[in-house]
Design a protein around this motif. Structure first.
Motif, PDB file in Angstrom:
ATOM      1  N   LEU A  47       0.898  -1.263  -0.149  1.00 16.52           N
ATOM      2  CA  LEU A  47      -0.015  -0.137   0.146  1.00 16.52           C
ATOM      3  C   LEU A  47       0.830   1.433   0.186  1.00 16.52           C
ATOM      4  N   ILE A  48       2.007   1.077   0.646  1.00 17.11           N
ATOM      5  CA  ILE A  48       2.994   2.278   0.372  1.00 17.11           C
ATOM      6  C   ILE A  48       4.260   1.610  -0.230  1.00 17.11           C
ATOM      7  N   TYR A  49       5.293   2.598  -0.793  1.00 18.55           N
ATOM      8  CA  TYR A  49       6.562   2.137  -1.155  1.00 18.55           C
ATOM      9  C   TYR A  49       7.503   3.186  -0.594  1.00 18.55           C
ATOM     10  N   ARG A  50       8.754   3.019  -0.880  1.00 20.29           N
ATOM     11  CA  ARG A  50       9.663   3.881  -0.686  1.00 20.29           C
ATOM     12  C   ARG A  50      10.558   4.231  -1.697  1.00 20.29           C
ATOM     13  N   ASP A  51      10.329   5.440  -1.961  1.00 19.43           N
ATOM     14  CA  ASP A  51      11.150   6.163  -3.103  1.00 19.43           C
ATOM     15  C   ASP A  51      12.046   7.407  -2.687  1.00 19.43           C
ATOM     16  N   ASN A  52      13.347   7.024  -3.033  1.00 18.89           N
ATOM     17  CA  ASN A  52      14.526   7.811  -2.406  1.00 18.89           C
ATOM     18  C   ASN A  52      14.337   8.116  -1.052  1.00 18.89           C
ATOM     19  N   ASP A  53      14.024   7.200  -0.101  1.00 16.91           N
ATOM     20  CA  ASP A  53      14.069   7.483   1.175  1.00 16.91           C
ATOM     21  C   ASP A  53      12.527   8.049   1.643  1.00 16.91           C
ATOM     22  N   THR A  54      11.865   8.202   0.636  1.00 17.63           N
ATOM     23  CA  THR A  54      10.155   8.981   0.894  1.00 17.63           C
ATOM     24  C   THR A  54       9.300   7.806   0.922  1.00 17.63           C
ATOM     25  N   TYR A  55       8.515   7.656   2.066  1.00 18.62           N
ATOM     26  CA  TYR A  55       7.380   6.814   1.638  1.00 18.62           C
ATOM     27  C   TYR A  55       6.134   7.450   1.316  1.00 18.62           C
ATOM     28  N   LYS A  56       5.631   6.710   0.251  1.00 20.27           N
ATOM     29  CA  LYS A  56       4.526   7.354  -0.578  1.00 20.27           C
ATOM     30  C   LYS A  56       3.374   6.121  -0.600  1.00 20.27           C
ATOM     31  N   VAL A  57       2.094   6.763  -0.825  1.00 14.21           N
ATOM     32  CA  VAL A  57       0.893   5.779  -1.023  1.00 14.21           C
ATOM     33  C   VAL A  57       1.239   5.152  -2.529  1.00 14.21           C
ATOM     34  N   TYR A  58       1.387   3.890  -2.754  1.00 13.77           N
ATOM     35  CA  TYR A  58       1.561   3.224  -3.927  1.00 13.77           C
ATOM     36  C   TYR A  58       0.527   3.529  -4.929  1.00 13.77           C
TER      37      TYR A  58
END
Ligand SMILES: Nc1ncnc2c1ncn2[C@@H]1O[C@H](COP(=O)(O)OP(=O)(O)OP(=O)(O)O)[C@@H](O)[C@H]1O
Ligand SMILES: [Mg+2]
Length: 373
Positions: A350-361
């Motif tokens: 439901l979330i992922y980590r993109d460049n140290d930032t968690y975002k809702v997928y």
């Protein structure tokens, strides 16, 4: 019949495919120079589309046997072998290669039932593979015949991380043993689980260690995408300004599927001109259509997980979810429970980590949480 030029599944031709020129070049060059490729990206970024785009190129069609296997649905080695067998069989139907025709006979021997899938119009063969040994023997036979073909072969295993979930031990070793000796076989491994795939190819002790070149697929370049949007809308006599196209990219974080989906729905209406208001209206319609599905997540998650998901969406992304300021602002409880909620949301994708930032997928789900909850 004129089709909607913004595809939301599959691949038709370069006409409906935006950019990816550099990545296409890199993959073809790797194949030509004998290097296997591991293609990684977040879900719905365009891996499968890119693979089909590479396969579409004339030089690929003329110089290679091209075999695409999506092993997403396989839950064990036998199922993977069946998918592999089917993919090879379907490719072979198009070939006049004498050796490969032999392989076709081999499949005929294995397959008590052959049927045509009415949806894909592809041949589905259901052969009996009952044990791990039988699966391995079949895999070995397929590879040995691929080896004898007069053309080199490009073989794609899409969603390759699935093999990690198979109950059989050492599937990696089995595959690697058969793949490694073949000089005229080129592999593209593709998948969305970066940590699983990266570990498979970069851990020293593992069979696929450093056996392929990593290619990480990011978002499509904004300038190219804006040009593509203007061009495709224009083909339906629809005008969109650069600011409008940028707005679409901003709302959808340039995430390919969401850009395509929003554009597809805007094209459908046949407006003469797409203003930023029209874009927002359409987005809200889409979010409302999906509402029942989004509410469903509420029941699947604990209250704290849902609150955290909402907080991440409201912020548009969070770097330090256990920071006191973030916790207080969104009334999220304690640091330790945050950490376990983060883990759980990551596991559920439901979330992922993109460049140290968690975002809702899911980009639309994220916007819905931000705007309506
Ligand atoms: N370069 C492109 N130009 C236009 N549309 C594209 C492009 N790449 C992909 N798409 C579209 O975007 C959507 C998602 O792409 P695709 O299925 O290839 O992603 P994926 O990374 O394989 O996703 P998944 O991880 O879910 O398998 C599809 O509808 C596809 O048609
Ligand atoms: Mg895919």
């Amino acid at each position: 019949m004129k089709i909607n030029p913004f595809l939301i599944k599959g691949y038709i031709s370069p006409e409906y495919f935006c950019d990816r020129e550099e990545e296409t070049g890199k993959i073809i060059s790797a194949i030509r120079n004998g290097r296997d490729i591991t293609l990684i990206s977040f879900r719905r970024m365009g891996k499968t589309g890119l693979i089909y785009h590479v396969f579409y190129q004339k030089e690929m069609k003329s110089d290679y046997n091209l075999i695409y296997c999506d092993i997403y649905k396989a839950t064990n080695l036998s199922e993977m072998t069946k998918i592999f067998g089917n993919a090879v069989f379907n490719q072979l139907e198009k070939t006049s290669d004498r050796i490969l025709n032999k392989l076709k006979k081999f499949f005929a021997g294995l397959s008590p039932s052959v049927s045509i899938n009415p949806i894909t119009m592809q041949t589905d063969i259901d052969f009996r593979i009952e044990s791990k040994e039988e699966a391995e023997r079949t895999i070995q036979q397929i590879f040995s015949m691929i080896e004898k073909s007069n053309k080199p072969t490009v073989l794609v295993f899409d969603e390759f991380q699935q093999i990690e979930k198979f109950p059989e031990k050492n599937v990696e070793a089995i595959l690697r043993t058969h793949i490694q000796p073949l000089n005229n076989l080129h592999l593209i491994y593709s998948g969305s689980s970066k940590h699983l795939l990266a570990a498979m190819f970069s851990d020293k002790g593992r069979p696929f260690y450093q056996s392929s070149q990593m290619l990480e697929l990011g978002v499509i370049d904004s300038e190219s995408y804006i040009r593509f949007m203007k061009d495709k809308f224009a083909s339906g006599n629809i005008e969109i300004s650069t600011a409008g196209a940028s707005k679409i990219l901003e709302l959808s974080r340039s995430h390919t599927y969401y850009v395509q989906y929003l554009c597809n729905r805007l094209f459908e209406n046949g407006f003469e001109k797409i203003s930023e208001d029209v874009i927002m209206d359409k987005l809200i319609t889409i979010l409302q259509e999906n509402e029942a599905y989004y509410y469903g997540f509420r029941n699947l998650l604990t209250e704290q997980q849902f609150s955290l998901l909402k907080a991440i969406a409201k912020e548009g992304g969070v770097t330090q979810p256990s920071a006191q300021e973030f916790i207080n602002k969104h009334k999220l409880g304690t640091t330790s429970t945050i950490n376990s909620a983060i883990k759980s949301l990551l596991n559920k994708e439901l979330i992922y980590r993109d460049n140290d930032t968690y975002k809702v997928y899911d980009v639309f789900f994220s916007l819905w949480l931000k705007m309506f909850i």
